[in-house]
Design an enzyme around this catalytic site. Structure first.
Site, PDB file in Angstrom:
ATOM      1  CG  ASP A  18      -1.778   1.229   1.343  1.00 58.70           C
ATOM      2  OD1 ASP A  18      -2.961   1.132   0.975  1.00 58.70           O
ATOM      3  OD2 ASP A  18      -1.286   2.289   1.782  1.00 58.70           O
TER       4      ASP A  18
ATOM      5  CE1 TYR B 191       0.975   7.768   2.464  1.00 54.94           C
ATOM      6  CE2 TYR B 191       1.414   5.508   1.827  1.00 54.94           C
ATOM      7  CZ  TYR B 191       0.639   6.426   2.491  1.00 54.94           C
ATOM      8  OH  TYR B 191      -0.471   6.005   3.177  1.00 54.94           O
TER       9      TYR B 191
ATOM     10  CE  LYS C 120      -3.628   4.861   0.949  1.00 60.93           C
ATOM     11  NZ  LYS C 120      -2.203   4.538   0.902  1.00 60.93           N
TER      12      LYS C 120
ATOM     13  CG  HIS D  10      -4.408   9.927   0.816  1.00 62.14           C
ATOM     14  ND1 HIS D  10      -3.110   9.781   0.411  1.00 62.14           N
ATOM     15  CD2 HIS D  10      -4.438   9.499   2.098  1.00 62.14           C
ATOM     16  CE1 HIS D  10      -2.385   9.282   1.414  1.00 62.14           C
ATOM     17  NE2 HIS D  10      -3.172   9.111   2.445  1.00 62.14           N
TER      18      HIS D  10
END
Length: 278
Positions: free
Chosen positions: A48, A53, A78, A111
Site C-alpha cells: 500500500d 508518500y 491513492k 486519500h
C-alpha cells in the site's frame, strides 16, 4: 484467515489480501525497495502506497525485481488532496502509474474527503471511469466518515469497495465499521499499531504474554478477527517477518472483548472533517 495469502472478497468479486505492507514515511530509493522486496520474499502479496508518500517509484522497482508474477500481487495507491477533481485525478493516476511502472492498479483510493474542497464526488467520477476502462481492479476511499460515505453513495454509480481509515484498539470506529459492513465496503486499517503508542500497553502486554506473542502481533490479529484488512508499516526485516507471524493462533472471544473495550475514540492522525491540508 489461515495464511499471509488469505484474502477477503470485495463486493465486485476481486480478492484482496487481509494483510499487507504499508509504506507511509518509508524513504524513496533503497529503503522502500528493500522493505517491499523483504515483504514479498516473506510472503506478503499486498503493498500500500500513495502519491503523497513520494515512494511509488521505489515500490515499482521492487515489484519489477522480485520473482513473483504481477497477478499475484495486490498494489494500492491513492490520489492526493491537491489533485482532487475529475481531470486532475485522471492526470494524477497516469503519473502514479508511470512511477510504479505498472499496466494496471489493484486498488485506487481517494486519500481524504477534504470537505473544504468539496471535490470528492468529481474525483470519484474519475475513479469510476478508470475502473470501467479496466485500469483499476477495485476503487475505494480513505478516511471517509459515515456522513462522507452517505453523501458519496447518494450520487455514485459504483459503490466504493474499500474504506481505509485510522483503526486501532484506541479508535475502533464501531458505528463506521457496521455501516461499511451493511454497504459491503471492506474496512481497512492504517496505523494499526497507533504509531507504536500501544506497544507497552498493560492490557495488550498481558494478552501477548498469554499467547507468547508480541503486543504488535496481538493487535494485528485482533484486526483480522474483526474482519479488518491491515497494513502495518516497517522497514526492519525482522519486524516485517514478525508482523506477519499471526496466522498460527487465535484470540479467544474474551480477549477480543478486552481489546474491543480499549476504545477511546482517540486519533493519532487528522480528523477527516478538519483535514484541509493541501
Amino acid at each position: 484467515m489461515k495464511s499471509l495469502k488469505s484474502t477477503t472478497t470485495l463486493h465486485n468479486g476481486v480478492k484482496m489480501p487481509w494483510f499487507g505492507l504499508g509504506v507511509f514515511k518509508v524513504e524513496e530509493g533503497q529503503e522502500v525497495i528493500d522493505s517491499v522486496k523483504t515483504a514479498i520474499e516473506v510472503g506478503y502479496r499486498s503493498i500500500d502506497t500513495a502519491a503523497v508518500y513520494g515512494n511509488e517509484e521505489g515500490v515499482g522497482k521492487a515489484i519489477a525485481e522480485v520473482d513473483v508474477p504481477r497477478e499475484e500481487l495486490f498494489i494500492t495507491s491513492k490520489v492526493w488532496n491537491t489533485n482532487q477533481g475529475y481531470e486532475s485525478t485522471l492526470n494524477a493516476f497516469d503519473e502514479s502509474m508511470e512511477k510504479l511502472g505498472l499496466d494496471y492498479l489493484d486498488l485506487y483510493l481517494i486519500h481524504w474527503p477534504v470537505p473544504e474542497l468539496n471535490k470528492y464526488k468529481e474525483t470519484w467520477k474519475a475513479l469510476e471511469k478508470l475502473y470501467k476502462e479496466g485500469r483499476i481492479r477495485a476503487i475505494g476511499v480513505s478516511n471517509f466518515k459515515e456522513h462522507h460515505l452517505k453523501d458519496l453513495l447518494a450520487d455514485c454509480e459504483i459503490k466504493p469497495m474499500v474504506n481505509q481509515v485510522e483503526y486501532h484498539p484506541r479508535l475502533s470506529q464501531k458505528s463506521l465499521h457496521e455501516f461499511c459492513k451493511q454497504q459491503q465496503i471492506q474496512l481497512e486499517a492504517w496505523s494499526p499499531l497507533m504509531q507504536g503508542q500501544l506497544i507497552n500497553d498493560p492490557t495488550l502486554s498481558e494478552i501477548a504474554e498469554k499467547y507468547n506473542k508480541s503486543t504488535a502481533q496481538i493487535i494485528l490479529r485482533w484486526d483480522l478477527q474483526n474482519e479488518v484488512v491491515t497494513i502495518p508499516k516497517s522497514i526492519k526485516p525482522h519486524r516485517i517477518k514478525e508482523n506477519a507471524d499471526i496466522f498460527d493462533f487465535e484470540l479467544s472471544a474474551e480477549d477480543m472483548d478486552k481489546i474491543n473495550a480499549m476504545n477511546q475514540d482517540k486519533r493519532v492522525g487528522s480528523d477527516p472533517d478538519h483535514m484541509n491540508k493541501y
